[in-house]
Design a protein around this motif. Structure first.
Motif, PDB file in Angstrom:
ATOM      1  N   LYS A 293     -14.994  86.062  12.062  1.00 29.18           N
ATOM      2  CA  LYS A 293     -15.137  86.781  10.796  1.00 29.18           C
ATOM      3  C   LYS A 293     -13.977  87.717  10.488  1.00 29.18           C
ATOM      4  CE  LYS A 293     -20.140  86.352  10.731  1.00 29.18           C
ATOM      5  NZ  LYS A 293     -21.443  86.994  10.529  1.00 29.18           N
ATOM      6  N   THR A 294     -12.843  87.560  11.188  1.00 30.71           N
ATOM      7  CA  THR A 294     -11.688  88.415  10.916  1.00 30.71           C
ATOM      8  C   THR A 294     -10.653  87.737  10.034  1.00 30.71           C
ATOM      9  OG1 THR A 294     -10.515  87.676  12.906  1.00 30.71           O
ATOM     10  CG2 THR A 294     -11.979  89.580  13.134  1.00 30.71           C
ATOM     11  N   GLU A 295     -10.828  86.449   9.748  1.00 28.84           N
ATOM     12  CA  GLU A 295      -9.876  85.688   8.957  1.00 28.84           C
ATOM     13  C   GLU A 295     -10.606  84.642   8.115  1.00 28.84           C
ATOM     14  OE1 GLU A 295      -6.137  84.978   9.022  1.00 28.84           O
ATOM     15  OE2 GLU A 295      -6.227  87.113   9.401  1.00 28.84           O
ATOM     16  N   PRO A 296     -10.132  84.355   6.899  1.00 30.98           N
ATOM     17  CA  PRO A 296     -10.690  83.221   6.169  1.00 30.98           C
ATOM     18  C   PRO A 296     -10.570  81.957   7.017  1.00 30.98           C
ATOM     19  CG  PRO A 296      -9.351  84.555   4.708  1.00 30.98           C
ATOM     20  CD  PRO A 296      -9.139  85.096   6.095  1.00 30.98           C
ATOM     21  N   PRO A 297     -11.652  81.185   7.181  1.00 33.35           N
ATOM     22  CA  PRO A 297     -11.661  80.059   8.131  1.00 33.35           C
ATOM     23  C   PRO A 297     -10.921  78.825   7.646  1.00 33.35           C
ATOM     24  CG  PRO A 297     -13.764  80.210   7.002  1.00 33.35           C
ATOM     25  CD  PRO A 297     -12.969  81.409   6.568  1.00 33.35           C
ATOM     26  N   THR A 298     -10.589  77.979   8.604  1.00 30.11           N
ATOM     27  CA  THR A 298      -9.983  76.680   8.322  1.00 30.11           C
ATOM     28  C   THR A 298     -11.086  75.627   8.201  1.00 30.11           C
ATOM     29  OG1 THR A 298      -9.798  76.164  10.676  1.00 30.11           O
ATOM     30  CG2 THR A 298      -7.927  77.302   9.662  1.00 30.11           C
ATOM     31  N   PHE A 299     -10.704  74.403   7.817  1.00 26.20           N
ATOM     32  CA  PHE A 299     -11.664  73.301   7.749  1.00 26.20           C
ATOM     33  C   PHE A 299     -12.291  73.064   9.128  1.00 26.20           C
ATOM     34  CE2 PHE A 299      -9.133  72.496   3.975  1.00 26.20           C
ATOM     35  CZ  PHE A 299     -10.058  72.023   3.065  1.00 26.20           C
ATOM     36  N   ARG A 300     -11.475  73.129  10.179  1.00 25.04           N
ATOM     37  CA  ARG A 300     -11.986  72.896  11.527  1.00 25.04           C
ATOM     38  C   ARG A 300     -13.076  73.917  11.875  1.00 25.04           C
ATOM     39  NH1 ARG A 300     -10.004  70.374  15.980  1.00 25.04           N
ATOM     40  NH2 ARG A 300      -7.916  70.151  15.066  1.00 25.04           N
ATOM     41  N   GLN A 301     -12.825  75.184  11.574  1.00 29.07           N
ATOM     42  CA  GLN A 301     -13.788  76.236  11.900  1.00 29.07           C
ATOM     43  C   GLN A 301     -15.094  76.062  11.126  1.00 29.07           C
ATOM     44  OE1 GLN A 301     -10.763  79.374  11.115  1.00 29.07           O
ATOM     45  NE2 GLN A 301     -11.498  80.296  13.007  1.00 29.07           N
ATOM     46  N   ILE A 302     -14.998  75.605   9.891  1.00 28.79           N
ATOM     47  CA  ILE A 302     -16.210  75.374   9.086  1.00 28.79           C
ATOM     48  C   ILE A 302     -17.056  74.254   9.713  1.00 28.79           C
ATOM     49  CG2 ILE A 302     -17.075  74.555   6.854  1.00 28.79           C
ATOM     50  CD1 ILE A 302     -16.067  77.362   6.674  1.00 28.79           C
ATOM     51  N   ILE A 303     -16.410  73.164  10.103  1.00 30.89           N
ATOM     52  CA  ILE A 303     -17.146  72.041  10.699  1.00 30.89           C
ATOM     53  C   ILE A 303     -17.754  72.443  12.042  1.00 30.89           C
ATOM     54  CG2 ILE A 303     -16.940  69.690  11.593  1.00 30.89           C
ATOM     55  CD1 ILE A 303     -14.704  69.250   9.515  1.00 30.89           C
ATOM     56  N   GLN A 304     -16.976  73.149  12.863  1.00 23.72           N
ATOM     57  CA  GLN A 304     -17.503  73.611  14.157  1.00 23.72           C
ATOM     58  C   GLN A 304     -18.697  74.546  13.959  1.00 23.72           C
ATOM     59  OE1 GLN A 304     -13.865  75.275  15.803  1.00 23.72           O
ATOM     60  NE2 GLN A 304     -13.608  73.518  17.162  1.00 23.72           N
ATOM     61  N   TYR A 305     -18.622  75.370  12.922  1.00 20.38           N
ATOM     62  CA  TYR A 305     -19.731  76.284  12.629  1.00 20.38           C
ATOM     63  C   TYR A 305     -20.959  75.512  12.170  1.00 20.38           C
ATOM     64  CZ  TYR A 305     -22.044  80.536  10.849  1.00 20.38           C
ATOM     65  OH  TYR A 305     -22.924  81.567  10.634  1.00 20.38           O
ATOM     66  N   SER A 306     -20.752  74.420  11.443  1.00 19.87           N
ATOM     67  CA  SER A 306     -21.897  73.600  11.022  1.00 19.87           C
ATOM     68  C   SER A 306     -22.583  72.975  12.237  1.00 19.87           C
ATOM     69  CB  SER A 306     -21.446  72.509  10.034  1.00 19.87           C
ATOM     70  OG  SER A 306     -20.733  71.476  10.686  1.00 19.87           O
ATOM     71  N   TYR A 307     -21.795  72.529  13.231  1.00 20.25           N
ATOM     72  CA  TYR A 307     -22.388  72.004  14.468  1.00 20.25           C
ATOM     73  C   TYR A 307     -23.197  73.094  15.170  1.00 20.25           C
ATOM     74  CZ  TYR A 307     -18.933  68.175  14.085  1.00 20.25           C
ATOM     75  OH  TYR A 307     -18.183  67.111  13.665  1.00 20.25           O
TER      76      TYR A 307
ATOM     77  N   GLY B 261     -22.516  61.457  23.859  1.00 17.63           N
ATOM     78  CA  GLY B 261     -21.385  61.942  24.636  1.00 17.63           C
ATOM     79  C   GLY B 261     -20.066  61.873  23.886  1.00 17.63           C
ATOM     80  N   ALA B 262     -20.090  61.337  22.656  1.00 18.88           N
ATOM     81  CA  ALA B 262     -18.848  61.179  21.905  1.00 18.88           C
ATOM     82  C   ALA B 262     -18.279  62.531  21.496  1.00 18.88           C
ATOM     83  CB  ALA B 262     -19.114  60.332  20.658  1.00 18.88           C
ATOM     84  N   ILE B 263     -16.958  62.608  21.439  1.00 23.78           N
ATOM     85  CA  ILE B 263     -16.286  63.832  20.996  1.00 23.78           C
ATOM     86  C   ILE B 263     -16.382  63.917  19.482  1.00 23.78           C
ATOM     87  CG2 ILE B 263     -14.085  65.042  20.891  1.00 23.78           C
ATOM     88  CD1 ILE B 263     -13.317  63.650  23.500  1.00 23.78           C
ATOM     89  N   LYS B 264     -16.862  65.048  18.996  1.00 22.88           N
ATOM     90  CA  LYS B 264     -17.070  65.213  17.556  1.00 22.88           C
ATOM     91  C   LYS B 264     -15.757  65.539  16.845  1.00 22.88           C
ATOM     92  CE  LYS B 264     -21.380  64.633  18.281  1.00 22.88           C
ATOM     93  NZ  LYS B 264     -21.953  63.330  17.953  1.00 22.88           N
ATOM     94  N   PHE B 265     -15.668  65.124  15.599  1.00 27.45           N
ATOM     95  CA  PHE B 265     -14.524  65.462  14.761  1.00 27.45           C
ATOM     96  C   PHE B 265     -14.437  66.972  14.618  1.00 27.45           C
ATOM     97  CE2 PHE B 265     -12.941  66.105  10.298  1.00 27.45           C
ATOM     98  CZ  PHE B 265     -11.611  65.833  10.590  1.00 27.45           C
ATOM     99  N   SER B 266     -13.299  67.538  14.939  1.00 23.15           N
ATOM    100  CA  SER B 266     -12.955  68.973  14.872  1.00 23.15           C
ATOM    101  C   SER B 266     -13.310  69.732  16.139  1.00 23.15           C
ATOM    102  CB  SER B 266     -13.576  69.676  13.657  1.00 23.15           C
ATOM    103  OG  SER B 266     -14.861  70.175  13.948  1.00 23.15           O
ATOM    104  N   GLY B 267     -14.094  69.154  17.077  1.00 25.91           N
ATOM    105  CA  GLY B 267     -14.342  69.837  18.338  1.00 25.91           C
ATOM    106  C   GLY B 267     -15.773  70.273  18.544  1.00 25.91           C
ATOM    107  N   LEU B 268     -15.951  71.197  19.487  1.00 25.06           N
ATOM    108  CA  LEU B 268     -17.282  71.635  19.900  1.00 25.06           C
ATOM    109  C   LEU B 268     -17.895  72.644  18.928  1.00 25.06           C
ATOM    110  CD1 LEU B 268     -16.533  72.168  23.700  1.00 25.06           C
ATOM    111  CD2 LEU B 268     -17.719  70.229  22.642  1.00 25.06           C
ATOM    112  N   PRO B 269     -19.231  72.796  18.955  1.00 25.32           N
ATOM    113  CA  PRO B 269     -19.890  73.827  18.129  1.00 25.32           C
ATOM    114  C   PRO B 269     -19.346  75.210  18.443  1.00 25.32           C
ATOM    115  CG  PRO B 269     -21.504  72.326  19.089  1.00 25.32           C
ATOM    116  CD  PRO B 269     -20.203  72.005  19.740  1.00 25.32           C
ATOM    117  N   SER B 270     -19.177  76.028  17.418  1.00 27.94           N
ATOM    118  CA  SER B 270     -18.628  77.366  17.631  1.00 27.94           C
ATOM    119  C   SER B 270     -19.063  78.303  16.509  1.00 27.94           C
ATOM    120  CB  SER B 270     -17.099  77.283  17.682  1.00 27.94           C
ATOM    121  OG  SER B 270     -16.540  78.579  17.805  1.00 27.94           O
ATOM    122  N   PRO B 271     -19.368  79.568  16.835  1.00 26.49           N
ATOM    123  CA  PRO B 271     -19.654  80.564  15.788  1.00 26.49           C
ATOM    124  C   PRO B 271     -18.403  80.778  14.942  1.00 26.49           C
ATOM    125  CG  PRO B 271     -20.352  81.355  17.947  1.00 26.49           C
ATOM    126  CD  PRO B 271     -19.526  80.138  18.191  1.00 26.49           C
ATOM    127  N   LEU B 272     -18.584  81.419  13.805  1.00 27.64           N
ATOM    128  CA  LEU B 272     -17.481  81.615  12.866  1.00 27.64           C
ATOM    129  C   LEU B 272     -16.765  82.932  13.149  1.00 27.64           C
ATOM    130  CD1 LEU B 272     -16.351  80.022  10.471  1.00 27.64           C
ATOM    131  CD2 LEU B 272     -17.770  81.415   8.958  1.00 27.64           C
TER     132      LEU B 272
END
Length: 284
Positions: free
Chosen positions: A27-41, A14-25
């Motif tokens: 594709k209209t902009e080069p991603p940030t570190f947060r978006q990369i981590i969320q995409y990995s989740y 139930g812990a909140i993950k670093f950078s937030g919830l899982p999310s697709p990437l």
């Protein structure tokens, strides 16, 4: 086992993950570190049996494709380097922060950096803005208003002059969107323009090549002989063309023509006219 996909869950589901919830990437902009981590989740949930390396490779491939789509002329790191960079971020730093294994100073550093660009450009300089009298600029234009952004990297990693402002903007952004963006496709507007063109083609005669040549004088064309250093900035003309088209690349203009479903012939004519007008106003 090393390299095994640990999934998104840690000791506390139930812990909140670093950078937030899982999310697709996006594709209209080069991603940030947060978006990369969320995409990995997101990928760990989607492909639970895929290894960390396998997920890192998928992310790296998607990120490279995004960068190439938004600006194909930027020099990029090779795929292996991007994979290593993704793996270090998602399966070392993020994992250590989630498990509270990273020192407080490093955790603070990554939290402050999380919404900045995940930079895969091979350019390693700061792209400084220099004055006209700087030795690296050598601009003698009177009352110059140009922003001279210089890339000090070796030739293979040097950012083209016209793309430096874009990369500098991306590097300075906080959050997913920079100043320069790809807009969404307006399907309604595209359909309307198609209808207008069809009506115009039925009611108006097509202008002949000779009449176009009467309006576009060779003396006003912006085309010129290119030096070896300019070869990458110009497109070789089609020998079958009789009209003196301008050969300067205007990639963002061309991108919007594609997204607006504008025909090649009309787009070329509009681009040439735009550059001629800019030359007439002494803007280029």
């Amino acid at each position: 086992m090393a390299g095994k996909n640990p999934g998104v869950s840690t000791r506390s589901k139930g812990a909140i993950k670093f950078s937030g919830l899982p999310s697709p990437l996006d594709k209209t902009e080069p991603p940030t570190f947060r978006q990369i981590i969320q995409y990995s989740y997101f990928l760990m949930n989607t492909y639970p049996h895929l290894s960390c390396y396998g997920i890192s490779k998928l992310i790296a491939n998607d990120v490279i494709n995004i960068w190439k789509a938004v600006n194909p002329r930027l020099p990029l790191l090779n795929e292996n380097s991007v994979v290593v960079k993704v793996n270090m971020l998602c399966f070392q730093k993020a994992k250590q922060i989630n498990r509270k294994h990273l020192p407080a100073a490093q955790t603070k550093f990554w939290k402050e950096k999380i919404d900045t660009l995940f930079d895969i450009s091979s350019c390693s300089c700061k792209l400084p803005i220099l004055s006209c009298d700087n030795i690296n600029v050598k601009c003698d234009k009177e009352n110059c208003q140009t922003k001279h952004i210089i890339c000090t990297c070796p030739l293979k990693r040097k950012v083209p002059t016209e793309d430096r402002e874009y990369l500098k903007d991306q590097r300075s952004k906080i959050g997913p969107k920079g100043t320069f963006q790809l807009g969404p496709i307006d399907k309604t507007a595209i359909k309307k323009r198609k209808g207008e063109r069809e009506i115009q083609q039925k009611t108006s005669p097509i202008e002949s090549t000779s009449s176009i040549q009467d309006h576009v004088s060779p003396s006003t064309s912006l085309s010129h002989s290119s030096s070896p250093s300019d070869e990458a900035d110009y497109i070789q003309p089609d020998s079958s063309l009789k009209v003196p088209y301008n050969l300067t690349k205007i990639p963002r203009f061309a991108l919007e023509l594609v997204r607006g479903d504008i025909s090649s012939n009309l787009g070329a004519s509009l681009g040439n006219a735009l550059l001629l007008d800019l030359r007439a106003m002494a803007l280029i």
